[in-house]
Design a protein around this motif. Structure first.
Motif, PDB file in Angstrom:
ATOM      1  N   VAL A 167       1.443  -1.258  -0.109  1.00 52.21           N
ATOM      2  CA  VAL A 167      -0.086  -0.049   0.093  1.00 52.21           C
ATOM      3  C   VAL A 167       1.009   1.519  -0.135  1.00 52.21           C
ATOM      4  CG1 VAL A 167      -1.861   1.207   1.744  1.00 52.21           C
ATOM      5  CG2 VAL A 167      -1.732  -1.296   1.180  1.00 52.21           C
ATOM      6  N   ASP A 168       0.674   1.796  -0.850  1.00 51.34           N
ATOM      7  CA  ASP A 168       1.292   3.645  -0.842  1.00 51.34           C
ATOM      8  C   ASP A 168       0.303   4.655   0.011  1.00 51.34           C
ATOM      9  OD1 ASP A 168       3.273   5.495  -2.094  1.00 51.34           O
ATOM     10  OD2 ASP A 168       2.477   5.344  -3.462  1.00 51.34           O
ATOM     11  N   ALA A 169       0.680   4.437   0.731  1.00 50.00           N
ATOM     12  CA  ALA A 169      -0.281   4.908   1.780  1.00 50.00           C
ATOM     13  C   ALA A 169      -0.076   6.594   1.557  1.00 50.00           C
ATOM     14  CB  ALA A 169      -0.277   4.984   3.229  1.00 50.00           C
ATOM     15  N   GLU A 199      -9.251   3.618   1.822  1.00 51.99           N
ATOM     16  CA  GLU A 199      -9.619   2.739   3.397  1.00 51.99           C
ATOM     17  C   GLU A 199     -10.820   2.090   2.014  1.00 51.99           C
ATOM     18  OE1 GLU A 199     -11.388   3.067   7.199  1.00 51.99           O
ATOM     19  OE2 GLU A 199     -11.668   4.318   5.736  1.00 51.99           O
ATOM     20  N   PHE A 234      -0.317  -6.530   4.859  1.00 56.38           N
ATOM     21  CA  PHE A 234      -0.278  -5.631   4.944  1.00 56.38           C
ATOM     22  C   PHE A 234       1.188  -4.958   4.765  1.00 56.38           C
ATOM     23  CE2 PHE A 234      -4.301  -7.109   6.290  1.00 56.38           C
ATOM     24  CZ  PHE A 234      -5.523  -7.027   5.018  1.00 56.38           C
ATOM     25  N   ALA A 244       2.813  -1.382   4.187  1.00 57.09           N
ATOM     26  CA  ALA A 244       2.840   0.400   3.515  1.00 57.09           C
ATOM     27  C   ALA A 244       4.192   0.776   2.842  1.00 57.09           C
ATOM     28  CB  ALA A 244       2.853   1.721   4.800  1.00 57.09           C
ATOM     29  N   GLY A 266       3.698   2.664   9.995  1.00 53.64           N
ATOM     30  CA  GLY A 266       2.009   1.690  10.442  1.00 53.64           C
ATOM     31  C   GLY A 266       0.994   1.354  10.980  1.00 53.64           C
ATOM     32  N   LEU A 268      -1.618   2.364   8.418  1.00 52.59           N
ATOM     33  CA  LEU A 268      -1.879   1.622   7.472  1.00 52.59           C
ATOM     34  C   LEU A 268      -2.541   0.616   8.519  1.00 52.59           C
ATOM     35  CD1 LEU A 268      -2.124  -0.079   5.526  1.00 52.59           C
ATOM     36  CD2 LEU A 268      -0.585  -1.760   5.945  1.00 52.59           C
ATOM     37  N   LEU A 316      -6.179   1.620   8.142  1.00 55.46           N
ATOM     38  CA  LEU A 316      -6.783   1.704   6.875  1.00 55.46           C
ATOM     39  C   LEU A 316      -7.481   0.939   6.584  1.00 55.46           C
ATOM     40  CD1 LEU A 316      -4.254   3.239   4.600  1.00 55.46           C
ATOM     41  CD2 LEU A 316      -6.708   4.564   5.119  1.00 55.46           C
ATOM     42  N   VAL A 317      -7.007  -0.623   7.120  1.00 53.09           N
ATOM     43  CA  VAL A 317      -7.234  -1.795   7.078  1.00 53.09           C
ATOM     44  C   VAL A 317      -7.761  -2.613   8.033  1.00 53.09           C
ATOM     45  CG1 VAL A 317      -5.602  -2.525   4.935  1.00 53.09           C
ATOM     46  CG2 VAL A 317      -5.011  -2.738   7.243  1.00 53.09           C
ATOM     47  N   SER A 369       0.143  -6.333   9.634  1.00 51.26           N
ATOM     48  CA  SER A 369       0.616  -4.695   9.203  1.00 51.26           C
ATOM     49  C   SER A 369       1.712  -4.173   9.485  1.00 51.26           C
ATOM     50  CB  SER A 369      -0.196  -3.695   9.248  1.00 51.26           C
ATOM     51  OG  SER A 369      -0.852  -3.263  10.435  1.00 51.26           O
ATOM     52  N   ALA A 392       5.189  -0.846   7.828  1.00 50.26           N
ATOM     53  CA  ALA A 392       5.589  -0.664   6.990  1.00 50.26           C
ATOM     54  C   ALA A 392       7.377  -1.400   6.822  1.00 50.26           C
ATOM     55  CB  ALA A 392       5.895   0.566   8.087  1.00 50.26           C
TER      56      ALA A 392
END
Length: 481
Positions: A285-287, A302, A333, A335, A350, A353, A356-357, A373, A375
């Motif tokens: 994911v490119d957060a 999201e 997941f 980031a 992190g 993210l 978001l999930v 999840s 980073a």
């Protein structure tokens, strides 16, 4: 999601895989993420670091001295393109180092890992092998899976509703104006159908641009058509439903048929032949790009992640069902681009993210899958430093921006190294939905070139990374016990 024919085909494929894997089992790892999330880079770095085996200190089997080695094996699927590992590695480690071309089609590569089991019941038999089949596919294609449960009218209503939202209305204006002028009940005009489809595709492409960074943009093949570009199955667009039942030769009826053809020709085979047979999954994911664009992009990301995860066949794989059916029992997941921020922000990334999930993780847990999840940076393109500013020491990242990248009135030439203070992510991650003023415009992100490698690293050493070893330990560590 899948009909009876699909489920039968999936079961037969799983039975075949189970028989062929009696002596050397196979793990099918899916690697995906929306555009520019770093899928190609992740796979290349993962393979290279597993083969070299000297830069994964937190990967349990390697840290414990049980990973004997890893090597590329013959391609297992003659009908699927092979992931171009050697070509991508050359791009990253060459003198003119550059990022490899992004994922544009599904591909696969097989890596065979040899290890010494640590369980008393299996260690006596000596070293074992396991095949790791890495399946790379554009994340945009995942956006198509929810279409299997939507008819044309439902999809059209949803797409038109999204287009009228404040974050999209200006972007969609040209396409919406053309749509309002079209008579859906009139006989098919092929030129008009093409114009509507092209205008809709242009709207989706504009939504994806960095300044908007929107994510929920199906159909996915409209963004990455591959070898199907220009085909009738990709020449349709949403239309408001007519008041009366449309005739079979009408524009609306033809758009509806093409939408159904898209599902049958494109989406179902992808789900049946590839997606439904995965064991493990990492979603990149490119957060940071979404954060840079503001709260509308964050909310849209999201939603896209939530819709994607609904389609996953998650759960554990008990022995008595694994012969016929496969479920994804672990989802990571990640980031990406953690190297674009100082390490003091990695935990915050992190946490962002994780928010978001959150809903997707809860559903996966309920179904029996394990999730995590974090980073990471599959390849670390920067290192860290400090600068003094107004009596304070600020954490910076140091790297070479890609040619053409700009910040303020400065445009970089692709050769000069700079120190950049990117700002800080909000201490309260929930503020990304509530108060974009706490971060929008205060963060500075640039695209950096791959790192300069010394001769030893270029010749034979693992590529630098952030937390790649932790990611591999979660995804594979329990399979090498």
């Amino acid at each position: 999601m899948a009909n009876w024919t699909d489920e039968t085909r999936i079961a037969l494929d799983n039975m075949r895989d189970s028989v062929t894997g009696l002596f050397v089992p196979t793990i099918r790892l899916g690697v995906t993420g929306l555009s520019r999330a770093g899928k190609t880079v992740f796979i290349t770095s993962m393979i290279q670091n597993l083969i070299e085996g000297d830069n994964l200190s937190l990967f349990g089997p390697l840290a414990e001295g049980r990973l004997i080695g890893a090597q590329l094996s013959p391609h297992p699927n003659a009908a699927m393109p092979r992931f171009a590992y050697e070509e991508h590695l050359k791009a990253l480690k060459g003198e003119d180092r550059h990022w490899p071309q992004s994922t544009r089609q599904i591909s696969q590569v097989r890596l065979t890992l040899k290890f010494q089991p640590d369980h008393w019941a299996t260690a006596w038999a000596g070293p074992r092998e396991v095949h790791l089949d890495i399946v790379d596919y554009p994340g945009e294609w995942l956006l198509d899976l929810p279409l299997l449960d939507k008819n044309y009218r439902e999809w059209s209503d949803d797409a038109l509703q999204k287009a009228h939202a404040p974050a999209r209305a200006n972007i969609a204006e040209s396409w919406l104006n053309l749509t309002l002028k079209a008579d859906a009940s009139a006989p098919l005009d092929e030129e008009l159908a093409t114009r509507l489809s092209n205008a809709f595709k242009a709207y989706l492409q504009a939504c994806r641009a960095d300044e908007h960074a929107l994510s929920a943009l199906p159909p996915g093949r409209f963004l990455m058509p591959g070898d199907m570009e220009g085909s009738p199955a990709l020449t349709f667009a949403p239309l408001p439903a007519p008041d009366a039942t449309p005739k079979s030769d009408s524009l609306y009826a033809q758009m509806e048929r093409r939408y159904e053809a898209y599902k049958n020709i494109v989406v179902r085979p992808f789900f049946r032949d590839h997606f439904a047979r995965l064991d493990r999954q990492i979603i990149l994911v490119d957060a940071l790009t979404a954060l840079n664009a503001g709260s509308d992009a964050v909310t849209d990301l999201e939603k896209a992640l939530g819709e994607i995860l609904i389609c996953f066949k998650t759960g554990n794989n008990p022995l008595w069902t694994s012969f016929f059916s496969t479920h994804i029992d672990k989802i990571l997941f990640a980031a990406t681009k953690a190297d674009h921020m100082p390490h003091t922000n990695h935990d915050r990334l992190g946490e962002v993210l994780g928010l978001l999930v959150k809903g997707a993780r809860q559903r996966a847990h309920y179904q029996g899958a394990e999730t995590q999840s974090m980073a990471l940076a599959a390849i670390r393109a920067t290192h860290e430093g400090e600068v003094e500013h107004e009596g304070k020491m600020l954490k910076t990242i140091i790297g070479t921006p890609q040619k053409g990248e700009s910040l303020g009135d400065k445009t970089y030439d692709g050769t000069s190294e700079i120190a950049l203070y990117p700002g800080n992510l909000p201490e309260n991650p929930e503020s990304i939905f509530e108060d974009e003023q706490s971060y929008k415009g205060k963060l500075k992100f640039l695209r950096f070139r791959p790192p300069v490698l010394d001769n030893a690293t270029r010749q034979k050493s693992g590529l630098p990374h952030i937390r790649l070893d932790r990611a591999l330990d979660f995804l594979l560590g329990d399979k090498l016990q």
